[in-house]
Write an enzyme that holds these catalytic residues in place. Structure first.
Site, PDB file in Angstrom:
ATOM      1  N   ASP A  26      19.626 -65.262  36.008  1.00 21.07           N
ATOM      2  CA  ASP A  26      18.600 -66.053  35.951  1.00 21.07           C
ATOM      3  C   ASP A  26      16.381 -65.723  35.750  1.00 21.07           C
ATOM      4  OD1 ASP A  26      20.857 -67.381  36.694  1.00 21.07           O
ATOM      5  OD2 ASP A  26      20.655 -67.147  38.794  1.00 21.07           O
ATOM      6  N   ASP A  80      24.715 -62.132  37.331  1.00 18.17           N
ATOM      7  CA  ASP A  80      24.132 -63.083  36.495  1.00 18.17           C
ATOM      8  C   ASP A  80      22.347 -62.266  36.388  1.00 18.17           C
ATOM      9  OD1 ASP A  80      23.764 -64.714  38.335  1.00 18.17           O
ATOM     10  OD2 ASP A  80      25.227 -65.706  37.392  1.00 18.17           O
ATOM     11  N   ASP A 112      15.757 -70.562  49.786  1.00 20.48           N
ATOM     12  CA  ASP A 112      16.676 -70.542  51.131  1.00 20.48           C
ATOM     13  C   ASP A 112      16.146 -69.196  51.925  1.00 20.48           C
ATOM     14  OD1 ASP A 112      17.535 -68.588  49.416  1.00 20.48           O
ATOM     15  OD2 ASP A 112      19.418 -69.500  49.470  1.00 20.48           O
TER      16      ASP A 112
END
Length: 450
Positions: free
Chosen positions: A74, A72, A152
């Site tokens: 984002d 996907d 992260d």
């Protein structure tokens, strides 16, 4: 040393909190706009036309640079969730821990997040954390530089602008990808306390992308693994499904054990892998799953968990039978006990649990190859999954090959051929059926007398 050299060539500054990112053009990053979904491009374009910053971000950029096809796309923006929603008719705000916007664009749903800011100590900028440091709720908005610092791993802090065809790189993510290194942004111990799922994500990304976990990020994992006990079961299930359907599940589970993360996550993995047949069975199942992922075929979570937990069910089933319990009640008791243990760690949905148990419950029925029972198995809604499961049992050496060969032939045979293949029922089974018929007739007669 080599990573720093690449960073200098690409225009990076070696600072974990760098507010002046490198802006990489097509000649430097090699990512082509045609590889980006049209829906995400259109989402970025609309936000930019409304005066906001907007970029394709995170995993999609990382995977494309690594030569993989993203699942996907984002988008990250400086617009707040309410402002994003006002730009798109088909959109809705979701989430409690992090508020995001789902934008419907054609047949795709694009996840749009607002740039995150640093945690403050007071007021609206204060994140809600528990006594172990895990962030429970955090809707603190900020700049793109702050958003990059909040991510992260460096390979996830990449922002692609499809309009300008540039990548904004704050933390040497492109260089780390080229150096095959997975590096944490900020202090690893602090980041793991904020979200212990990052330890699992490190394993998954390293296996998926063929990266080595940076020693500073790897070192605390084993000693901090107990923090995973504090992760909500629903998030743990979500991360496990991502790991198992990554296309690299075999490597992921091997590295989970290497890093000491299997304890408390899937506590039965040690038991499974300590049994020669169990280890071969699980390895075959995961290799099949990885192959299906690479081929773009459907993956069933129920089938995956059924394979991982089967040999623990089998062990308990045999134990209960040895204690004198009837075979089928013993199997169902074993199924319930194994699933209940896992439910304490993973919020496995009722639908998935139903699929798991149906696959298991059909296994003894494959021994029934006579009369109507064989046709009943063939017509069961979960036959195909249970049949694939049976073939894994045969291939691993748990069952004789003849069982799988018979069902394969029965599946593909014509009606006449199937009728000829049916085995005669045992004499004991015939007598048992006759007794049941006489009992039913007697009950009917008694009912009539009353």
């Amino acid at each position: 040393m080599i990573r720093k050299l690449i960073s200098r060539v690409l225009g990076h500054k070696d600072s974990a909190t760098n507010d002046q990112p490198a802006i990489l053009g097509v000649a430097q990053h090699g990512l082509e706009r045609d590889h980006i979904s049209r829906a995400s491009q259109r989402t970025v374009q609309i936000l930019q036309e409304n005066g906001y910053q907007a970029y394709i971000v995170g995993g999609a950029v990382r995977d494309l640079l690594a030569g993989l096809k993203p699942k996907d796309f984002d988008v990250a923006t400086d617009a707040t969730p309410e402002q994003v929603r006002s730009c798109f008719r088909r959109s809705r705000i979701i989430g409690r821990r992090f508020q995001i916007v789902h934008v419907g664009m054609g047949n795709e749903t694009i996840e749009v997040t607002t740039f995150r800011g640093h945690h403050g100590e007071q007021g609206d900028a204060r994140a809600h954390i528990d006594d172990q440091g895990r962030v429970l709720r955090d809707n603190v908005f900020g700049s793109q530089a702050e958003d990059a610092a909040r991510r992260d791993f460096t390979v996830n802090a990449l922002y692609y602008d499809p309009t300008a065809e540039t990548i904004v790189d704050y933390h040497h993510g492109v260089a780390d990808l080229q150096q095959k290194t997975l590096r944490m942004i900020g202090d690893p111990r602090t980041r793991y306390r904020e979200d212990p799922v990052r330890m699992l994500r490190a394993v998954r990304l390293a296996a998926k992308l063929g990266l080595s976990i940076d020693p500073e990020a790897r070192r605390p994992i084993r000693e901090m693994s107990e923090l995973i006990e504090n992760v909500p079961p629903s998030r743990l299930l979500d991360e496990m499904l991502k790991l198992l359907t990554s296309g690299h599940a075999v490597r992921c589970l091997a590295q989970l054990r290497e890093e000491g993360l299997h304890h408390g996550l899937l506590p039965l993995l040690d038991v499974i892998f300590d049994q020669p047949l169990g280890e071969r069975f699980v390895t075959l199942a995961l290799e099949t799953t990885d192959r299906r992922v690479r081929e773009g075929r459907h993956i069933s979570p129920g089938f995956l968990f059924a394979t991982l937990l089967w040999h623990e069910v089998l062990s308990k089933w045999q134990q209960f039978e040895a204690n004198g319990e009837p075979s089928i009640p013993a199997l169902f008791r074993a199924m319930d006990e194994v699933v209940d243990v896992q439910a304490e760690k993973l919020a496995i949905t009722r639908r998935i649990v139903g699929d798991i148990k149906e696959i298991w419950a059909l296994q003894p029925r494959f021994a029934q190859r006579g009369g109507k029972r064989a046709y009943g198995v063939l017509q069961h809604p979960r036959f195909r999954a249970a049949y694939d499961f049976l073939l894994l049992r045969v291939e691993s050496g748990e069952l004789e090959p003849e069982v799988g060969e018979w069902w394969t032939a029965f599946l593909h045979a014509s009606d006449d051929e199937r009728a000829a293949m049916l085995l005669p029922p045992s004499a004991g089974a015939t007598r048992k059926r006759r007794r049941r018929r006489r009992s039913a007739a007697a009950d009917t007669q008694n009912g009539g007398d009353e």
